[in-house]
Design a protein around this motif. Structure first.
Motif, PDB file in Angstrom:
ATOM      1  N   ASP A 133      37.766  10.143  13.018  1.00  0.00           N
ATOM      2  CA  ASP A 133      37.135   9.127  13.862  1.00  0.00           C
ATOM      3  C   ASP A 133      37.048   7.768  13.161  1.00  0.00           C
ATOM      4  O   ASP A 133      36.763   6.760  13.817  1.00  0.00           O
ATOM      5  CB  ASP A 133      35.729   9.571  14.269  1.00  0.00           C
ATOM      6  N   THR A 138      31.350  12.545  22.169  1.00  0.00           N
ATOM      7  CA  THR A 138      32.300  11.708  22.893  1.00  0.00           C
ATOM      8  C   THR A 138      31.687  10.343  23.148  1.00  0.00           C
ATOM      9  O   THR A 138      32.362   9.327  23.101  1.00  0.00           O
ATOM     10  CB  THR A 138      32.696  12.384  24.224  1.00  0.00           C
ATOM     11  N   HIS A 197      40.507  21.119  23.560  1.00  0.00           N
ATOM     12  CA  HIS A 197      39.993  19.756  23.447  1.00  0.00           C
ATOM     13  C   HIS A 197      38.500  19.689  23.164  1.00  0.00           C
ATOM     14  O   HIS A 197      37.984  18.641  22.817  1.00  0.00           O
ATOM     15  CB  HIS A 197      40.328  18.959  24.715  1.00  0.00           C
ATOM     16  N   GLN A 198      37.790  20.826  23.287  1.00  0.00           N
ATOM     17  CA  GLN A 198      36.352  20.813  23.014  1.00  0.00           C
ATOM     18  C   GLN A 198      36.052  21.035  21.530  1.00  0.00           C
ATOM     19  O   GLN A 198      34.914  20.945  21.113  1.00  0.00           O
ATOM     20  CB  GLN A 198      35.666  21.905  23.829  1.00  0.00           C
ATOM     21  N   LEU A 231      35.450  17.950  17.497  1.00  0.00           N
ATOM     22  CA  LEU A 231      35.004  16.725  18.161  1.00  0.00           C
ATOM     23  C   LEU A 231      34.691  15.629  17.161  1.00  0.00           C
ATOM     24  O   LEU A 231      34.766  14.461  17.480  1.00  0.00           O
ATOM     25  CB  LEU A 231      33.741  17.032  18.981  1.00  0.00           C
ATOM     26  N   ALA A 239      29.441  18.063  23.017  1.00  0.00           N
ATOM     27  CA  ALA A 239      30.675  17.370  23.395  1.00  0.00           C
ATOM     28  C   ALA A 239      30.350  16.023  24.018  1.00  0.00           C
ATOM     29  O   ALA A 239      30.955  15.004  23.684  1.00  0.00           O
ATOM     30  CB  ALA A 239      31.474  18.222  24.380  1.00  0.00           C
TER      31      ALA A 239
END
Lengths: 106, 309
Positions: B126, B78, B117-118, B121, B74
């Protein structure tokens, strides 16, 4: 003066209450209202952050404009807000099923 | 920028994934995080199926070390994304399909309790950040960009990656994810998102025989406007047996009798001057004219706008 952009309106006031507290802009600018379903904002972009101040007092939102700024929204034409003090209002509606008055939500 | 680097083409792509290529790109990313052994790849037809497979995996596998390693993943993924302050600058993207598709799919997953939310990813969603990030000093990591172009949504874990296929249908109209008549986004396994102008709606709203009174039950003003558009003003007014009380400029005050409603319903019909769309809003039943209704909407402030958009 009355400026209306969809469900948000700015209404001229002479002064902003002295007890009002200053609200910080978020990284995008001053968000006057945010649509829950759409994610759309009524926004004064960050480039105008130095010439606008947003205040809150007893649940009311006030806007001080020191130079003409833009109020933008994806579904409405841009409103140019002249210099002045404003109270930020939300349009209300009546739900005949629940018999309640509520703010218009988008 | 080549055609294959266009974020919109990447996010809205519906061509089946070249799986060996996507796995290769994923493994390169996996190695960057520090894992040497290639993970297993489990292919699913949709993000929903990925989630189900992930839940099944958690139930059947000794997963003691997962929280730590998943946190590492994560953190890594991120870090690849532009800082929040950079993303926020692109306010104009908030309604663009390249950005909205991610939000709609996340909302649909949340609706079915298939989201935290984890998860998810990384993925082709994106690509939406590419433009802002490539202009920043850090640049967009090329390994990551190669993966974004080759794959779709996925849940990366230390030993296994759950990879989703792309949707088979993504309907875009006037730069919005939109379909009045069926799913706006559809995956092979049936997982679907229904949306009107980039707003998620219940599947029932796409029924061609949608009853006009459904408009009155919708609480959200934007959706109500879209329902009016879908049903058509004429059919709506006829279907609701609406009786005009007053008319002024583009405004019309309508009295509507709906069975089961205790009070008499009065609605103001108006036109959005920016888009030309018609919408209706309930007003206090005591108002008699359009001007009174407009004033009531503003909490009593006289309706005389200097600017109206």
């Amino acid at each position: 003066m009355l400026l209306v952009q969809g469900d948000v309106f700015l209404h001229s006031v002479d002064t902003i209450p002295e007890s009002a507290t200053l609200l910080k802009p978020n990284p995008t600018g001053h968000v006057l209202a945010e649509g829950e379903a759409t994610g759309h904002y009524h926004l004064i972009p960050k480039r105008f952050a130095t010439v606008t101040k947003l205040y809150e007092d007893h649940g009311k939102i006030y806007l001080a404009v020191f130079r003409a700024v833009e109020l933008i929204h994806p579904e409405h034409a841009t409103v140019v807000v002249p210099i002045g003090n404003y109270e930020v209002g939300r349009v209300r509606e009546f739900d005949p099923f629940t018999e309640e008055i509520r703010r218009v939500e988008d | 920028m080549s055609k294959t680097d266009d974020p919109e083409l990447i996010v809205l792509d519906t061509i089946p994934i070249d799986r060996p290529k996507a796995e290769n790109c994923a493994f390169r990313l996996h190695k960057r995080v520090g894992f040497r052994k290639p993970p297993d790849f489990i292919w699913c037809e949709s993000p929903a199926e990925c989630y189900q497979a992930y839940r099944g995996y958690l139930r059947t596998t000794a997963f003691a070390s997962a929280p730590t390693t998943q946190k590492l993943l994560a953190w890594f993924f991120t870090k690849q994304k532009p800082p929040r302050s950079v993303r926020w600058k692109r306010h104009d993207w908030l309604s663009a399909p390249v950005y909205v598709l991610e939000r709609l799919i996340r909302q649909e997953l949340q609706q079915h309790s298939m989201y935290n939310h984890q998860l998810f990813l990384v993925g082709n969603h994106d690509a939406a950040w590419y433009h802002t990030y490539k202009d920043s000093s850090a640049g967009f990591p090329m390994d990551y960009w190669a993966f974004v172009k080759a794959a779709s949504w996925c849940i990366p874990l230390p030993n296994v990656w759950f990879m989703s296929e792309r949707p088979t249908i993504i309907r875009v109209e006037d730069q919005r994810i939109h379909s009045y008549t069926g799913p706006a986004v559809l995956y092979r396994d049936g997982f679907a998102v229904y949306a009107f102008r980039s707003i998620r709606v219940p599947p029932a709203y796409t029924d061609p025989a949608l009853a006009p009174h459904m408009v009155l039950h919708e609480r959200n003003a934007e959706l109500r406007r879209e329902l009016v558009k879908k049903i058509g003003v004429k059919r709506l007014v006829e279907g609701l047996v609406a009786e005009p009380i007053d008319k002024w400029n583009d405004y019309e005050l309508l009295k509507i009798n709906v069975p089961g409603m205790r009070t008499q319903a009065v609605y103001l019909k108006m036109i959005n001057p920016s888009t030309g769309d018609t919408h209706i809003e309930g007003v206090n039943p005591s108002v008699k004219t359009c001007k009174e209704a407009l004033q009531w909407r503003l909490g009593g402030i006289e309706w005389d706008p200097d600017i109206l958009t």
